[in-house]
Structures are given as structure tokens and as C-alpha cells.
Write a protein that holds these residues in place. Structure first.
Motif, PDB file in Angstrom:
ATOM      1  N   THR A  44      -5.578  -3.482   3.183  1.00 45.10           N
ATOM      2  CA  THR A  44      -5.813  -2.140   2.668  1.00 45.10           C
ATOM      3  C   THR A  44      -4.595  -1.709   1.849  1.00 45.10           C
ATOM      4  O   THR A  44      -3.496  -2.261   2.007  1.00 45.10           O
ATOM      5  CB  THR A  44      -6.022  -1.137   3.807  1.00 45.10           C
ATOM      6  OG1 THR A  44      -4.809  -1.058   4.590  1.00 45.10           O
ATOM      7  CG2 THR A  44      -7.177  -1.565   4.707  1.00 45.10           C
ATOM      8  N   PRO A  45      -4.756  -0.723   0.949  1.00 44.31           N
ATOM      9  CA  PRO A  45      -3.602  -0.236   0.187  1.00 44.31           C
ATOM     10  C   PRO A  45      -2.452   0.222   1.085  1.00 44.31           C
ATOM     11  O   PRO A  45      -1.280  -0.015   0.762  1.00 44.31           O
ATOM     12  CB  PRO A  45      -4.189   0.931  -0.617  1.00 44.31           C
ATOM     13  CG  PRO A  45      -5.634   0.576  -0.783  1.00 44.31           C
ATOM     14  CD  PRO A  45      -6.018  -0.093   0.499  1.00 44.31           C
ATOM     15  N   GLU A  46      -2.770   0.857   2.216  1.00 40.25           N
ATOM     16  CA  GLU A  46      -1.711   1.306   3.132  1.00 40.25           C
ATOM     17  C   GLU A  46      -0.969   0.106   3.719  1.00 40.25           C
ATOM     18  O   GLU A  46       0.265   0.125   3.839  1.00 40.25           O
ATOM     19  CB  GLU A  46      -2.293   2.156   4.256  1.00 40.25           C
ATOM     20  CG  GLU A  46      -1.252   2.705   5.220  1.00 40.25           C
ATOM     21  CD  GLU A  46      -1.870   3.551   6.307  1.00 40.25           C
ATOM     22  OE1 GLU A  46      -3.117   3.631   6.358  1.00 40.25           O
ATOM     23  OE2 GLU A  46      -1.118   4.138   7.113  1.00 40.25           O
ATOM     24  N   SER A  47      -1.705  -0.944   4.062  1.00 43.30           N
ATOM     25  CA  SER A  47      -1.066  -2.142   4.610  1.00 43.30           C
ATOM     26  C   SER A  47      -0.178  -2.806   3.575  1.00 43.30           C
ATOM     27  O   SER A  47       0.918  -3.288   3.897  1.00 43.30           O
ATOM     28  CB  SER A  47      -2.125  -3.135   5.105  1.00 43.30           C
ATOM     29  OG  SER A  47      -2.824  -2.626   6.227  1.00 43.30           O
ATOM     30  N   LEU A  48      -0.621  -2.839   2.324  1.00 42.15           N
ATOM     31  CA  LEU A  48       0.177  -3.466   1.277  1.00 42.15           C
ATOM     32  C   LEU A  48       1.494  -2.723   1.059  1.00 42.15           C
ATOM     33  O   LEU A  48       2.530  -3.344   0.790  1.00 42.15           O
ATOM     34  CB  LEU A  48      -0.621  -3.522  -0.026  1.00 42.15           C
ATOM     35  CG  LEU A  48      -1.791  -4.520  -0.035  1.00 42.15           C
ATOM     36  CD1 LEU A  48      -2.614  -4.355  -1.297  1.00 42.15           C
ATOM     37  CD2 LEU A  48      -1.277  -5.951   0.095  1.00 42.15           C
ATOM     38  N   LYS A  49       1.480  -1.412   1.207  1.00 43.30           N
ATOM     39  CA  LYS A  49       2.720  -0.640   1.097  1.00 43.30           C
ATOM     40  C   LYS A  49       3.679  -1.021   2.224  1.00 43.30           C
ATOM     41  O   LYS A  49       4.889  -1.164   2.014  1.00 43.30           O
ATOM     42  CB  LYS A  49       2.415   0.853   1.141  1.00 43.30           C
ATOM     43  CG  LYS A  49       1.717   1.391  -0.099  1.00 43.30           C
ATOM     44  CD  LYS A  49       1.467   2.886   0.021  1.00 43.30           C
ATOM     45  CE  LYS A  49       0.742   3.432  -1.200  1.00 43.30           C
ATOM     46  NZ  LYS A  49       0.464   4.884  -1.067  1.00 43.30           N
ATOM     47  N   LYS A  50       3.146  -1.179   3.433  1.00 46.36           N
ATOM     48  CA  LYS A  50       3.981  -1.576   4.564  1.00 46.36           C
ATOM     49  C   LYS A  50       4.540  -2.977   4.350  1.00 46.36           C
ATOM     50  O   LYS A  50       5.712  -3.251   4.654  1.00 46.36           O
ATOM     51  CB  LYS A  50       3.172  -1.522   5.859  1.00 46.36           C
ATOM     52  CG  LYS A  50       2.734  -0.128   6.286  1.00 46.36           C
ATOM     53  CD  LYS A  50       1.889  -0.199   7.551  1.00 46.36           C
ATOM     54  CE  LYS A  50       1.396   1.163   7.976  1.00 46.36           C
ATOM     55  NZ  LYS A  50       0.515   1.101   9.171  1.00 46.36           N
ATOM     56  N   ILE A  51       3.710  -3.860   3.821  1.00 48.14           N
ATOM     57  CA  ILE A  51       4.158  -5.234   3.575  1.00 48.14           C
ATOM     58  C   ILE A  51       5.306  -5.258   2.575  1.00 48.14           C
ATOM     59  O   ILE A  51       6.314  -5.955   2.772  1.00 48.14           O
ATOM     60  CB  ILE A  51       2.979  -6.093   3.084  1.00 48.14           C
ATOM     61  CG1 ILE A  51       1.993  -6.323   4.232  1.00 48.14           C
ATOM     62  CG2 ILE A  51       3.468  -7.425   2.525  1.00 48.14           C
ATOM     63  CD1 ILE A  51       0.695  -6.994   3.811  1.00 48.14           C
ATOM     64  N   ASP A  52       5.186  -4.491   1.507  1.00 48.95           N
ATOM     65  CA  ASP A  52       6.278  -4.422   0.524  1.00 48.95           C
ATOM     66  C   ASP A  52       7.562  -3.914   1.166  1.00 48.95           C
ATOM     67  O   ASP A  52       8.663  -4.411   0.865  1.00 48.95           O
ATOM     68  CB  ASP A  52       5.879  -3.505  -0.634  1.00 48.95           C
ATOM     69  CG  ASP A  52       4.818  -4.125  -1.537  1.00 48.95           C
ATOM     70  OD1 ASP A  52       4.673  -5.360  -1.494  1.00 48.95           O
ATOM     71  OD2 ASP A  52       4.136  -3.372  -2.258  1.00 48.95           O
ATOM     72  N   ASP A 119      -0.505 -17.333   3.329  1.00 55.12           N
ATOM     73  CA  ASP A 119      -0.623 -17.423   1.869  1.00 55.12           C
ATOM     74  C   ASP A 119       0.342 -16.464   1.189  1.00 55.12           C
ATOM     75  O   ASP A 119       0.968 -16.806   0.172  1.00 55.12           O
ATOM     76  CB  ASP A 119      -2.057 -17.095   1.442  1.00 55.12           C
ATOM     77  CG  ASP A 119      -3.066 -18.150   1.912  1.00 55.12           C
ATOM     78  OD1 ASP A 119      -2.629 -19.271   2.241  1.00 55.12           O
ATOM     79  OD2 ASP A 119      -4.265 -17.834   1.960  1.00 55.12           O
ATOM     80  N   LEU A 120       0.477 -15.280   1.733  1.00 56.32           N
ATOM     81  CA  LEU A 120       1.352 -14.278   1.135  1.00 56.32           C
ATOM     82  C   LEU A 120       2.815 -14.701   1.201  1.00 56.32           C
ATOM     83  O   LEU A 120       3.588 -14.491   0.257  1.00 56.32           O
ATOM     84  CB  LEU A 120       1.156 -12.935   1.845  1.00 56.32           C
ATOM     85  CG  LEU A 120       1.938 -11.737   1.320  1.00 56.32           C
ATOM     86  CD1 LEU A 120       1.497 -11.386  -0.096  1.00 56.32           C
ATOM     87  CD2 LEU A 120       1.746 -10.533   2.231  1.00 56.32           C
ATOM     88  N   LEU A 121       3.202 -15.318   2.309  1.00 53.75           N
ATOM     89  CA  LEU A 121       4.601 -15.707   2.501  1.00 53.75           C
ATOM     90  C   LEU A 121       4.897 -17.105   1.985  1.00 53.75           C
ATOM     91  O   LEU A 121       6.069 -17.505   1.922  1.00 53.75           O
ATOM     92  CB  LEU A 121       4.955 -15.624   3.990  1.00 53.75           C
ATOM     93  CG  LEU A 121       4.802 -14.243   4.648  1.00 53.75           C
ATOM     94  CD1 LEU A 121       5.184 -14.317   6.126  1.00 53.75           C
ATOM     95  CD2 LEU A 121       5.659 -13.198   3.935  1.00 53.75           C
ATOM     96  N   GLY A 122       3.865 -17.852   1.662  1.00 52.31           N
ATOM     97  CA  GLY A 122       4.079 -19.216   1.185  1.00 52.31           C
ATOM     98  C   GLY A 122       4.584 -20.148   2.264  1.00 52.31           C
ATOM     99  O   GLY A 122       5.373 -21.053   1.998  1.00 52.31           O
TER     100      GLY A 122
END
Length: 268
Positions: A44-52, A119-122
Motif C-alpha cells: 500500500t502507499p502507506e507501507s511504501l512510505k514506511k519502507i523508504d 525482491d525489494l532488497l535484492g
């Protein structure tokens, strides 16, 4: 004279989770409806903000990114927790804190989310599996709307934790490790939750409910299911973790010097 032996219920001498008693290691993944490699997963957009936010804390190197596995697993678990109804919690006394947004303990981390993290972290998927299966804070199967975590470590046990457990099992018709047929409650036996002085207690999603009795825990469950407001913290007249004499020390604000206030340290 030889002391007479004390007969104790066999169920209290040794307890194990349903998964272990069935010979099924908790580290093993088994595909189920909604939890397989092919299950869709989107951040979700909220999760992506936390990930960044989390990724900015670690070096931008393959090894550095792998350090974000733990927080990203928690972000995934928070995301699934948002699908659950927020508990209508009210403080047990004036000034008590009650958060409104889901914190994660009622959610879970699907296999597809683990793959998305890799996948995100490689990094290899196995690196994510190793973390998710090692720490019990990550739920790898879908929980009920209300995830009941019952503490049965020594202080809670001697204060009646298994009486609370028996009341929950009888009232809901489930055993530890099971979820009610309507998906409302999941019951888990856990180790110390750090509220020993207010034993016995349970954590439901992210709230502590303490000083329980077999009667009060049944009322609590009924109120949760009905959507009624519930009181967090002690379920009796206790405030914080005060004893029967009330506050006996620290009755006024400390005068200092305070921790790390180096200006208050005498020159000599």
C-alpha cells in the motif's frame, strides 16, 4: 516422615502447541488458500512510505539492505492488520494511552509478502524465511480478527493463567493454535509479555488486558465480538501496576539532575 505426594493435573505438567504436538514443525510452510507463492501481494502507499523510511537507515549495499528484513516483515504484518476491525479501546483510567491505528500484532506475513521483501532488497528468499521463522513476533498464518495471546509464563501461571485459558477455550470452543469457525478469534499461548505484576493477562491484537478472572475474560471476549468499547489495562480497580497500598514512592516530580543533563553536574 515422607511427605505425601501432590497430585497435579497432567495438562499442567507439560504443554505444547497444537502444531508441535502434531509433529509439524512451525518452520515449515504449507500452501493454503490465500497463502501460497501465487497469492497476489501489493504494497500500500502507506507501507511504501514506511519502507523508504527504514531503508534510509541502512547502507545502500546488498548486506546493508538485508538489515531491513526485520522492519519490512513488520510493515507487511501491519498492512494485513489494517484489514481487521480496530478495537474500540478506552483507557482504564484518566491519562492512560490508547492508540487508534493497528500496530501489527493482529496481522500476518503471507509467503507472497516475504517474496516481495526479497525482491525489494535484492536478497535470497531464504534470508527472509530465516528471519520470519525465527522470531515469534511474525505471524505466518492468517489470524482471527482478534488475536488472543495468553501469557502462561510462571508469574501468570501461578496467578491463574490456565484458569483463564480454560475459560477462553470453553467459551470459544477452540484450543491453543486454533481460530474460531467465524474467523473472529485466534488463541495463542505465548511467553512473558512483561506485565507480570498484573497477572494473569492477555494481549489481544496490540492491547493488554490485565488482572483477569475467568468471568471478566469471557465478558471481554463478548464485548469485543459485539463491537462494544472495552477497557484496556487492568480489568479491576487497579491503576497502572500499583499495589494495594497505592503509590508509596515517587509521589512528586523528581527534582533532578536528570539523565544526560550534563550541565547539572558539579564542576568538581
Amino acid at each position: 516422615m515422607r511427605a505425601a505426594s501432590v497430585q497435579r493435573p497432567a495438562s499442567r505438567l507439560f504443554r505444547t502447541s497444537a502444531a508441535l504436538s502434531a509433529g509439524q514443525g512451525t518452520h515449515i510452510h504449507r500452501d493454503s488458500a490465500g497463502n501460497s507463492e501465487s497469492t497476489p501481494w501489493e504494497w500500500t502507499p502507506e507501507s511504501l512510505k514506511k519502507i523508504d523510511m527504514y531503508l534510509a537507515r541502512y547502507p545502500d549495499t546488498p548486506q546493508g539492505k538485508m538489515s531491513a528484513i526485520m522492519p519490512l516483515l513488520w510493515v507487511a504484518q501491519q498492512q494485513t492488520d489494517e484489514a481487521h476491525a480496530t478495537i474500540k479501546a478506552k483507557p482504564s483510567y484518566d491519562g492512560a494511552f490508547a492508540f487508534d491505528s493497528p500496530q501489527g500484532s493482529g496481522g500476518w506475513v503471507p509467503l507472497a509478502a516475504m517474496h516481495a521483501i526479497a525482491d525489494l532488497l535484492g536478497c535470497p528468499r531464504m534470508a527472509v524465511y530465516e528471519v520470519a521463522t525465527f522470531f515469534t513476533m511474525y505471524n505466518r498464518n492468517q489470524q482471527g480478527k482478534f488475536h488472543i495471546q495468553l501469557c502462561a509464563t510462571t508469574p501468570c501461571m501461578v496467578c491463574g493463567a490456565y484458569d483463564i485459558l480454560a475459560s477462553i477455550e470453553k467459551h470459544l470452543g477452540i484450543k491453543c493454535g486454533e481460530t474460531t469457525a467465524d474467523g473472529t478469534f485466534t488463541l495463542t499461548e505465548v511467553e512473558c509479555l512483561g506485565a507480570c505484576v498484573n497477572a494473569p493477562m492477555v494481549q489481544i491484537n496490540d492491547y493488554f488486558f490485565e488482572d483477569l478472572t475467568p468471568q471478566s475474560v469471557v465478558k471481554l471476549l463478548d464485548d469485543l465480538k459485539a463491537g462494544n468499547p472495552v477497557k484496556i489495562g487492568p480489568q479491576n480497580a487497579r491503576v497502572h501496576s500499583l499495589g494495594p497500598l497505592g503509590r508509596t514512592s515517587l509521589k512528586s516530580p523528581p527534582k533532578g539532575p536528570y539523565c544526560r543533563d550534563l550541565s547539572q553536574i558539579p564542576a568538581n
